[in-house]
Design an enzyme around this catalytic site. Structure first.
Site, PDB file in Angstrom:
ATOM      1  N   HIS A 359       0.824  -1.205   0.000  1.00  0.00           N
ATOM      2  CA  HIS A 359       0.000   0.000   0.000  1.00  0.00           C
ATOM      3  C   HIS A 359       0.858   1.254   0.000  1.00  0.00           C
ATOM      4  CE1 HIS A 359      -3.208   2.787   1.607  1.00  0.00           C
ATOM      5  NE2 HIS A 359      -3.869   2.132   0.679  1.00  0.00           N
ATOM      6  N   CYS A 360       1.942   1.226   0.748  1.00  0.00           N
ATOM      7  CA  CYS A 360       2.838   2.386   0.820  1.00  0.00           C
ATOM      8  C   CYS A 360       3.422   2.739  -0.543  1.00  0.00           C
ATOM      9  CB  CYS A 360       3.995   2.106   1.766  1.00  0.00           C
ATOM     10  SG  CYS A 360       3.544   1.670   3.448  1.00  0.00           S
ATOM     11  N   ALA A 361       3.564   1.738  -1.424  1.00  0.00           N
ATOM     12  CA  ALA A 361       4.238   1.926  -2.695  1.00  0.00           C
ATOM     13  C   ALA A 361       3.295   2.271  -3.833  1.00  0.00           C
ATOM     14  CB  ALA A 361       5.028   0.661  -3.048  1.00  0.00           C
TER      15      ALA A 361
END
Length: 369
Positions: A359-361
Site C-alpha cells: 500500500h505504501c508503494a
C-alpha cells in the site's frame, strides 16, 4: 489529450497493449490553497481506478539494497498491471531499467524521485461536482527525516502531467496517514499528524478541521499511534483499514508477542475502534488479520503487516512474508473481506526491511463517475 484520456483510448482499442512513456515537460497544475468545505470527497479504495501510480527506488537512498527493493517494486507493478494500468515515476537515467524490469503493462514516466513511497509523496485524489482534484499534502520527508528535494514535488508534477487541479493542503502529512470509508469517515494516527515535525503549533482540532475540508469527512476517528519509533511516526495504513463502510480490518499481533510500543499501540487503537462510531452513527465491526510470526531474521524496521495490502480493479494485492500458515490465513481473510476479487500475493522482503509495504508503494487515480 491527457494521459487519462490516452489510457482510456488504449484500453478500449487494445487491452493489454504496451503504454508509451511520455517525455513532454509538465504544465503547471491549477492550484488552490484550500477547498470549499464539503466540495470534495475522497472515495474509498474499492472505487474503480483509472490507473495506479508507483515510483522507482533510487540507489542514492537504498544503496546496496537497491537491487532487492527494485525487484519488489517490479513484482508489485506487474501484479497490479494484471488488473489496471500502472504509471511508474523514475529518474530519467533509470527509465530503461525500470521499463525492462516491470514489463510492457507498466508505463514509465521520467519524473525525478528520491524514493518509492508514492502513497506518501503522490497526490491524494478527491472527487467533486467539478470532476477530480489532487490534494498535495506538502510532503516533507516524514518530518525532515529523509532527503526529499524531488519527492516534495512529486504531487504537483503528477497533477501537472495529468492537468488535474491541485489543492495545496494547509497542513503537512502523507497519504498513508489517512484511511477513509468513502462515506464520510476518516481514521488517522495522532502521532503522524499532531507532531511538531509536520504541523508545529497546530492542535488536533486544527488538523481535524483541515482533514474534514480536504477529504469530505464528517467524522474523524483518532488513535494515538507511536512517535519517533519509525520514519513515518506510525501510519494508519499499516494498522487499520476500511474494507467497506462499517468494517475495519486490523493488523493483529500474535498473542505471544512480547509487550512493546507496537503492541501497546494496537491495544490502544483497538479500544478506540471498539467504541467508535462512523459518520452514519454506526458502531464498527472489527476483523482481525493476524501478523506473521515466522519471518526469519529481519531488521527492527521490518513491516510485517498484511493490512498494508492494495485494492485494485477486480483484485487485491497482498504481501507475502514466508510464514506459510500466516500467508495462507491472510489470503482467506482478505478473500472474505473482498468477495469476488482475486487475491494475489507478492513478496516484499526488501521493501519490508525499509519499513513499508504494498500500500505504501502505490497510489490510485480514481475514475470520475
Amino acid at each position: 489529450m491527457s494521459r487519462r484520456q490516452t489510457l482510456k483510448t488504449a484500453l478500449v482499442t487494445a487491452v493489454g497493449a504496451a503504454l508509451t512513456a511520455c517525455s513532454r515537460p509538465p504544465t503547471p497544475a491549477t492550484a488552490s490553497t484550500s477547498p470549499p468545505a464539503g466540495r470534495w470527497r475522497m472515495p474509498d479504495e474499492t472505487h474503480p481506478h483509472e490507473l495506479t501510480y508507483m515510483a522507482w527506488p533510487t540507489r542514492r537512498i537504498w544503496g546496496a539494497d537497491a537491487s532487492g527493493v527494485r525487484d519488489d517494486i517490479a513484482g508489485i507493478a506487474r501484479a497490479v498491471a494484471r488488473f489496471e494500468p500502472v504509471v511508474l515515476l523514475a529518474d530519467e537515467r533509470d527509465v530503461k531499467a525500470a521499463a525492462k524490469a516491470c514489463g510492457s503493462g507498466v508505463e514509465v514516466l521520467p519524473i525525478p524521485v528520491d524514493d518509492l513511497w508514492m502513497r506518501d509523496t503522490g497526490p491524494s485524489f478527491v472527487l467533486g461536482p467539478d470532476g477530480i482534484a489532487g490534494v498535495d499534502l506538502n510532503f516533507n520527508g516524514w518530518g525532515d527525516k529523509q532527503a526529499h528535494a524531488h519527492d516534495a514535488r512529486v504531487a504537483r508534477e503528477v497533477l501537472a502531467d495529468e492537468d488535474i487541479r491541485r489543492i495545496k493542503a494547509p497542513i503537512v502529512g502523507e497519504g498513508g496517514s489517512i484511511e477513509v470509508d468513502g462515506q464520510g469517515t476518516l481514521m488517522a494516527t495522532e502521532s503522524s499528524w499532531v507532531n511538531d515535525n509536520r504541523n508545529p503549533g497546530k492542535s488536533r482540532n486544527d488538523i481535524e478541521r483541515a482533514l474534514k475540508d480536504l477529504f469530505g469527512a464528517t467524522a474523524v476517528i483518532w488513535v494515538k499511534g507511536v512517535k519517533g519509533q519509525d520514519i513515518t511516526d506510525y501510519h494508519i495504513d499499516a494498522l487499520a483499514r476500511f474494507s467497506e463502510p462499517g468494517v475495519v480490518v486490523m493488523s493483529t499481533p500474535d498473542p505471544e508477542a512480547p509487550r512493546d510500543v507496537w503492541t501497546a499501540a494496537y491495544d490502544q487503537a483497538r479500544g478506540v475502534l471498539d467504541r467508535a462510531v462512523d459518520a452514519r452513527g454506526e458502531r464498527l465491526e472489527i476483523v482481525e488479520l493476524p501478523e506473521p510470526v515466522d519471518v526469519g531474521r529481519r531488521g527492527a524496521d521490518f513491516l510485517a503487516s498484511y493490512v498494508n495490502y492494495y485494492v485494485v480493479n477486480g483484485g487485491v494485492v497482498l504481501p507475502r512474508f514466508g510464514d506459510a500458515r500466516a500467508d495462507r490465513d491472510a489470503v482467506a481473510v482478505v478473500r472474505d473481506l473482498y468477495p469476488g476479487r482475486q487475491v494475489v500475493q507478492v513478496s516484499v522482503d526488501t521493501l519490508g526491511e525499509g519499513g513499508g509495504g504494498v500500500h505504501c508503494a502505490t497510489q490510485q487515480l480514481p475514475k470520475e463517475r
